[in-house]
Enzyme design. Sequence first.
Site, PDB file in Angstrom:
ATOM      1  N   SER A  53      49.589  24.044  36.990  1.00 35.14           N
ATOM      2  CA  SER A  53      49.607  23.385  35.693  1.00 35.14           C
ATOM      3  C   SER A  53      49.342  24.402  34.567  1.00 35.14           C
ATOM      4  O   SER A  53      50.099  25.361  34.415  1.00 35.14           O
ATOM      5  CB  SER A  53      48.601  22.242  35.676  1.00 35.14           C
ATOM      6  OG  SER A  53      48.733  21.455  34.524  1.00 35.14           O
ATOM      7  N   HIS A  90      52.568  15.687  39.707  1.00 31.72           N
ATOM      8  CA  HIS A  90      52.134  16.951  39.121  1.00 31.72           C
ATOM      9  C   HIS A  90      51.128  17.696  40.005  1.00 31.72           C
ATOM     10  O   HIS A  90      51.060  18.923  39.962  1.00 31.72           O
ATOM     11  CB  HIS A  90      51.519  16.659  37.746  1.00 31.72           C
ATOM     12  CG  HIS A  90      51.012  17.842  37.007  1.00 31.72           C
ATOM     13  ND1 HIS A  90      51.829  18.706  36.305  1.00 31.72           N
ATOM     14  CD2 HIS A  90      49.753  18.317  36.847  1.00 31.72           C
ATOM     15  CE1 HIS A  90      51.103  19.645  35.738  1.00 31.72           C
ATOM     16  NE2 HIS A  90      49.836  19.446  36.056  1.00 31.72           N
ATOM     17  N   ASP A 139      46.751  30.352  11.992  1.00 33.05           N
ATOM     18  CA  ASP A 139      47.059  31.757  12.264  1.00 33.05           C
ATOM     19  C   ASP A 139      46.798  32.115  13.731  1.00 33.05           C
ATOM     20  O   ASP A 139      46.351  33.206  14.047  1.00 33.05           O
ATOM     21  CB  ASP A 139      46.253  32.674  11.337  1.00 33.05           C
ATOM     22  CG  ASP A 139      44.745  32.480  11.465  1.00 33.05           C
ATOM     23  OD1 ASP A 139      44.316  31.512  12.123  1.00 33.05           O
ATOM     24  OD2 ASP A 139      43.993  33.299  10.887  1.00 33.05           O
TER      25      ASP A 139
END
Length: 438
Positions: free
Chosen positions: A154, A415, A362
Amino acid sequence: MLGTAQSHRQQSTRQFKGMRLTDHYFELPLDYSQTKGPCIEVFAREVVDLKKANEDLPWMIFFQGGPGFPANRPVFNGGWIAEALKTHRLLLLDQRGTGMSSRILPQTLANFPTPEAQAEYLTHFRADNIVRDAETIHHTLIGSDKKWTGIGQSYGGFCLLTYLSFHPEGLEGVIITGGVACVKRQIEENYRLTYQKVLEKNQAFYRHYPEDEAKVKEIVQYLGSHKVMLPSGVPLSPRRFQALGLCFGADGGFERIHYLIEKAFVDGPNGKEIAYDFLVEVEQLHAFDTNPIFCILHESIYAEGYATRWAAERLREEFPWTQVDADRFHFTGEMIYPDMLDDFAHLQPLKDCANILAEKDDWLPLYDLDQLAKNTVPVAAISYYEDMYVPIELSRETALHIPHFYQWVTNEWEHDGIGQEGGKILNSLLDKLAAPRL
């Protein structure tokens, strides 16, 4: 060029179920641009087959999913770990801030005087620095003249794509299970797809357990008209109940929620009320306060040079079915919302910090698309066609961008397939990693 750790201590070697386990602690920079600045401690556990403990085996390093969760703690010699130990010496890395690595918890963040100081500290706990830690540990443990194989589940796969971007020289090969990240897209595109995946999971859940639709609506209506307190001392809001859909993307997730729903009510002294064991299990199914990185830094794992601004919350209005008062109640998935900072008692003091991070514009790069486009390190990955967390459409786009990349796409598992059939999956991916066509 990264060097070795500022200090390394090895302790607590022991034997367990045919394995030898050795604990390693590394003193590493908090900020790699200020190597003489503050340090953190990063923990990793070495695991090797006891019969091969003295052999010169190739190394494999494991990156856990998350963000904000520690590596596996071996409790038996089986699954993917046993498969890895047939050929490798394995290093289970507690990513910075998790497990035994300078833990990020509400208690530790309380040591900082302001939300701004908390936020500044947390900016150093993303994949870029996790990878710098790993490569520094690589130089310390086995030397820069040798390479190792990375395996990531993952979010661990996200980290390995960062590793391939900035330090491919340290990698012999890469294995990714359920974690081929979207490297070309911004967060909104990812969430538009994951919201659709969550809707599909809800539809499948109600097909499987049609009797639960009325029960769920009854629970939500009760929560909306009564103040139901969780054991931790905060109310159980309808939206916190809705967030239990996070379970839908894992094997057995439908059953976990079904069995929870069926015991929601008991007859109390004043009539029907929410059962205490139901409330305890609701808290146990969420790890946002015990693993705060998962909540506070979750959206930042996609951010490069822009502010996420609570993207999942902003996009909810595009999906009216997510409203708790919709005709049919739907659960949400791996989406982090600002009201979670109110719904979890130990996260409430961190709300200002989380808002600061959501507005940060940023963030440094996590991937180098040019470097990935000329990649020479063999990569073998499994991606799950019905993955609710990592959309197959974006995983496929990434795989096609990177040379020497084998991608096995299947709907056989959810998953967490590596946790269900880990030995089978890892064996197959190791074979593909060695295949000439990679």
